[in-house]
Design a protein around this motif. Structure first.
Motif, PDB file in Angstrom:
ATOM      1  N   ARG A 467      35.928 -24.178   1.419  1.00 59.04           N
ATOM      2  CA  ARG A 467      34.698 -24.178   0.626  1.00 59.04           C
ATOM      3  C   ARG A 467      33.908 -22.901   0.888  1.00 59.04           C
ATOM      4  N   LEU A 468      33.343 -22.360  -0.171  1.00 54.14           N
ATOM      5  CA  LEU A 468      32.489 -21.188   0.004  1.00 54.14           C
ATOM      6  C   LEU A 468      31.261 -21.560   0.837  1.00 54.14           C
ATOM      7  N   PRO A 469      30.787 -20.664   1.708  1.00 54.58           N
ATOM      8  CA  PRO A 469      31.128 -19.244   1.783  1.00 54.58           C
ATOM      9  C   PRO A 469      32.390 -18.904   2.563  1.00 54.58           C
ATOM     10  N   GLY A 470      33.155 -19.900   3.022  1.00 50.46           N
ATOM     11  CA  GLY A 470      34.378 -19.623   3.743  1.00 50.46           C
ATOM     12  C   GLY A 470      34.371 -20.235   5.127  1.00 50.46           C
ATOM     13  N   SER A 471      35.463 -20.012   5.861  1.00 50.35           N
ATOM     14  CA  SER A 471      35.621 -20.591   7.195  1.00 50.35           C
ATOM     15  C   SER A 471      35.035 -19.669   8.259  1.00 50.35           C
ATOM     16  N   PHE A 472      34.125 -20.220   9.056  1.00 50.33           N
ATOM     17  CA  PHE A 472      33.550 -19.444  10.156  1.00 50.33           C
ATOM     18  C   PHE A 472      34.644 -19.031  11.141  1.00 50.33           C
ATOM     19  N   GLN A 473      35.650 -19.880  11.306  1.00 51.61           N
ATOM     20  CA  GLN A 473      36.716 -19.574  12.263  1.00 51.61           C
ATOM     21  C   GLN A 473      37.499 -18.327  11.863  1.00 51.61           C
ATOM     22  N   ARG A 474      37.575 -18.042  10.572  1.00 56.14           N
ATOM     23  CA  ARG A 474      38.328 -16.876  10.114  1.00 56.14           C
ATOM     24  C   ARG A 474      37.402 -15.712   9.778  1.00 56.14           C
ATOM     25  N   SER A 475      36.138 -15.818  10.173  1.00 54.90           N
ATOM     26  CA  SER A 475      35.166 -14.765   9.840  1.00 54.90           C
ATOM     27  C   SER A 475      35.278 -13.594  10.804  1.00 54.90           C
ATOM     28  N   ARG A 476      34.779 -12.456  10.352  1.00 56.09           N
ATOM     29  CA  ARG A 476      34.725 -11.254  11.191  1.00 56.09           C
ATOM     30  C   ARG A 476      33.319 -10.668  11.090  1.00 56.09           C
ATOM     31  N   GLU A 477      32.811 -10.172  12.206  1.00 59.71           N
ATOM     32  CA  GLU A 477      31.430  -9.679  12.250  1.00 59.71           C
ATOM     33  C   GLU A 477      31.362  -8.325  12.938  1.00 59.71           C
ATOM     34  N   TRP A 489      31.725 -11.552   7.526  1.00 60.43           N
ATOM     35  CA  TRP A 489      32.470 -11.713   6.287  1.00 60.43           C
ATOM     36  C   TRP A 489      33.431 -12.896   6.393  1.00 60.43           C
ATOM     37  N   MET A 490      33.435 -13.708   5.337  1.00 59.78           N
ATOM     38  CA  MET A 490      34.344 -14.846   5.200  1.00 59.78           C
ATOM     39  C   MET A 490      34.958 -14.785   3.810  1.00 59.78           C
ATOM     40  N   TRP A 491      35.987 -15.607   3.569  1.00 54.24           N
ATOM     41  CA  TRP A 491      36.607 -15.583   2.245  1.00 54.24           C
ATOM     42  C   TRP A 491      37.207 -16.934   1.891  1.00 54.24           C
ATOM     43  N   SER A 492      37.382 -17.130   0.588  1.00 53.34           N
ATOM     44  CA  SER A 492      37.979 -18.364   0.072  1.00 53.34           C
ATOM     45  C   SER A 492      38.875 -18.022  -1.102  1.00 53.34           C
ATOM     46  N   VAL A 493      39.993 -18.709  -1.221  1.00 51.55           N
ATOM     47  CA  VAL A 493      40.889 -18.570  -2.368  1.00 51.55           C
ATOM     48  C   VAL A 493      40.386 -19.476  -3.481  1.00 51.55           C
ATOM     49  N   ILE A 494      40.364 -18.958  -4.705  1.00 51.65           N
ATOM     50  CA  ILE A 494      39.873 -19.708  -5.858  1.00 51.65           C
ATOM     51  C   ILE A 494      41.070 -20.136  -6.702  1.00 51.65           C
TER      52      ILE A 494
END
Length: 566
Positions: A467-477, A489-494
């Motif tokens: 779900r947007l805004p994306g997974s915190f576990q896969r985020s980069r800061e 930054w996080m991301w999600s496939v639509i």
């Protein structure tokens, strides 16, 4: 048939719509009024038996908010429009048409609701100077004066269209993008439409036909007021010659005490007794002399018949804008005061002219030519227009947007509008959350910002994984050394409802580690990639530092390992 009457403004914007609602009811048509829920507007609608659906915020609260967070006109519009869209959309359920007036962002929100629901939309103006014409120039907007040397109405109205696009085009088109509607190029035409209603009296200013606009002039919408005057006021009126009324209605005064002293001194200089209206300026009597009377909310229709003259600010509840002051002056039915800051001498001189017998005589003669059924005429026109719309073939449904870049623009618009709606009102709350829980406050904000995004995606037939805004576990800061401008930054496939991926959306959250502050709005990036490794590479093309960072789950695992090692 049920109609929605929408406005956002002061009493001069609200009361005429209450009059229209009563005229519609007399014609057998139901209506609901979407207006600010300030106490006097709630009481006004209640006395008339008109259903009130509260606008996004009382006007007084909005004024206080604007003072706390001063900004330019487009930013004010962005703060208002998303919240007002929600309020109007809720009120529009079950309605067959929408009529709107008031501040441009509110009208834009109402037009957006109408277009989204496929309803006919009617704009109303209370002053002809707001409508394009080859016979008169437009009024100027603050900070946007007419071009030097340009005097022709056509050229000035062309400039007016440019100014309206600059001031309101951004927020209105941002809202339209957010709800999946196409943008519009000419904001003025979009709001005013080709056939607006002109709720002003032709006896004061008859509309002259022009190719620029074709309004239907109905006459003013006057709400009958049967209330008696208070007993104390009746006694004051009966105790002497007709007094002079002074009131500034919904206008705030920078120095109410000085304004009251000036007005009362000018009225006394003419040998008259003052009746002072408190209004939103909070005017008060400067002394305890018995020749003055202070009134609050009162039946002006009854009171004005008993006074020798009325001094007012030019609002729509009496006459609309300085344009009408000039018009009454030219008709010799009133006197215009030059300048916004009256002195005792200047106000006394204007009042002396207004108290001349010939001025009162011309005012009475003008009154006999004025319409009293403007609201009834408007009700007839509205009913006819709704009938025309219902007889027309239904518009073809707009196809859902399937391009990832267009979807990113829509998500960005939703998030920007939600941020403008939420943050000014709740800044202190999020600061307290930050002091108690640190960066989790930003997570709470993001959850609220993206809640309407989830709804919009679902209604458009898409699903975001995760779900947007994306997974915190896969985020980069990363960020600056002071950590006052961090990016996560996080991301999600639509995917479509059938499970077909159309791309990905990356979300960049900009935040401050020293206090609760967003250096800029969340950033939405459209990606063609749908495989994690390619998503990483594509984000890095726009933000090279992204490739240098580790996913949070990997970084945090290493951090825990370091903490547990001897």
């Amino acid at each position: 048939m049920r109609l929605l009457l929408s406005t956002y403004g002061s009493r001069g914007d609200v009361e005429p719509l209450v009059a229209l609602a009563m005229a519609l009811r007399a014609a057998g048509v139901d209506s609901v009024l979407s207006a600010p829920a300030d106490r006097e507007f709630v009481q006004l609608a209640g006395r008339a038996g008109v259903e009130l659906a509260p606008a996004f915020m009382p006007v007084r609260d909005w004024i206080a908010l604007a003072r706390r967070f001063p900004s330019d006109i487009p930013s004010y519009g962005q703060r208002m429009i998303a919240a007002q869209y929600r309020a109007i959309d809720a009120a529009a359920a079950g309605c067959d048409a929408i009529l709107a007036t008031g501040l441009a962002p509110s009208v834009g929100a109402a037009r957006c609701v109408a277009d989204q629901r496929g309803l006919p939309f009617v704009h109303t103006s209370f002053c002809p100077m707001y409508l394009p014409s080859a016979h008169h120039p437009p009024l100027g907007y603050p900070g946007h004066p007419h071009p030097v040397g340009v005097t022709g109405p056509a050229a000035l109205w062309a400039h007016n269209a440019e100014v309206m696009n600059a001031l309101f085009g951004g927020p209105i088109n941002q809202l339209r993008t957010a709800v999946g509607l196409p943008e519009v190029a000419d904001i003025r035409q979009h709001l005013f439409t080709e056939r607006p209603l002109l709720a002003s009296d032709p006896a004061l200013w008859p509309w002259t036909a022009t190719e620029l606009c074709a309004p239907e002039q109905t006459g003013a919408w006057i709400l009958p007021d049967p209330r008696p005057l208070p007993c104390e006021l009746e006694a004051f009126l009966a105790a002497g010659s007709p007094p002079v009324y002074f009131g500034f209605g919904s206008i705030a005064a920078p120095d109410p005490a000085e304004l009251a002293r000036t007005a009362i001194a000018a009225i006394r200089a003419q040998g008259r007794r003052p009746v002072l209206a408190q209004g939103w300026a909070g005017l008060m009597l400067p002394d305890q002399q018995t020749d003055c009377f202070l009134v609050g909310e009162v039946n002006q229709q009854a009171l004005f018949r008993r006074v020798a003259a009325v001094i007012h600010h030019g609002g729509a509840g009496t006459t609309t804008t300085p344009f009408w002051a000039q018009r009454l002056h030219r008709l010799s039915a009133g006197v215009r005061h030059d300048g916004a800051q009256p002195t005792t001498e200047s106000l006394a001189a204007a009042l002396a002219a207004a108290l001349q017998p010939q001025t009162a005589s011309r005012a009475r003669a003008l009154a006999t030519r004025m319409n009293s059924d403007g609201a009834a005429r408007a009700a007839e026109l509205l009913i006819a227009r709704v009938g025309e719309h219902q007889a027309a073939p239904p518009a073809q449904a707009r196809k859902a947007e399937s391009d990832i870049h267009a979807l990113a623009r829509r998500v960005q618009a939703i998030v920007d509008l939600e941020l403008a709606r939420i943050l000014p009102v709740r800044q202190d709350e999020f600061q307290r959350r930050f002091e108690a829980h640190g960066d989790l406050a930003y997570g709470t904000l993001n959850a609220e910002l993206f809640r309407p995004v989830q709804t919009a995606l679902r209604e458009a037939g898409f699903k975001a994984t995760p779900r947007l805004p994306g997974s915190f576990q896969r985020s980069r800061e990363w960020g600056n050394p002071e950590e006052t401008h961090q990016q996560r930054w996080m991301w999600s496939v639509i995917r479509t409802a059938q499970g077909t991926p159309i791309g990905s959306l990356a979300v960049g959250s900009h935040h401050d580690h020293s206090r609760f502050r967003l250096p800029r709005s969340p950033e939405i990036l459209a990606l063609r990639a749908t495989v994690p490794s390619r998503i990483v590479a594509e984000i890095a093309q726009t933000h090279p530092r992204y490739a240098e960072q580790e996913d949070f789950k990997d970084w945090y695992a290493q951090y825990l390992a370091q903490q547990s090692s001897p």
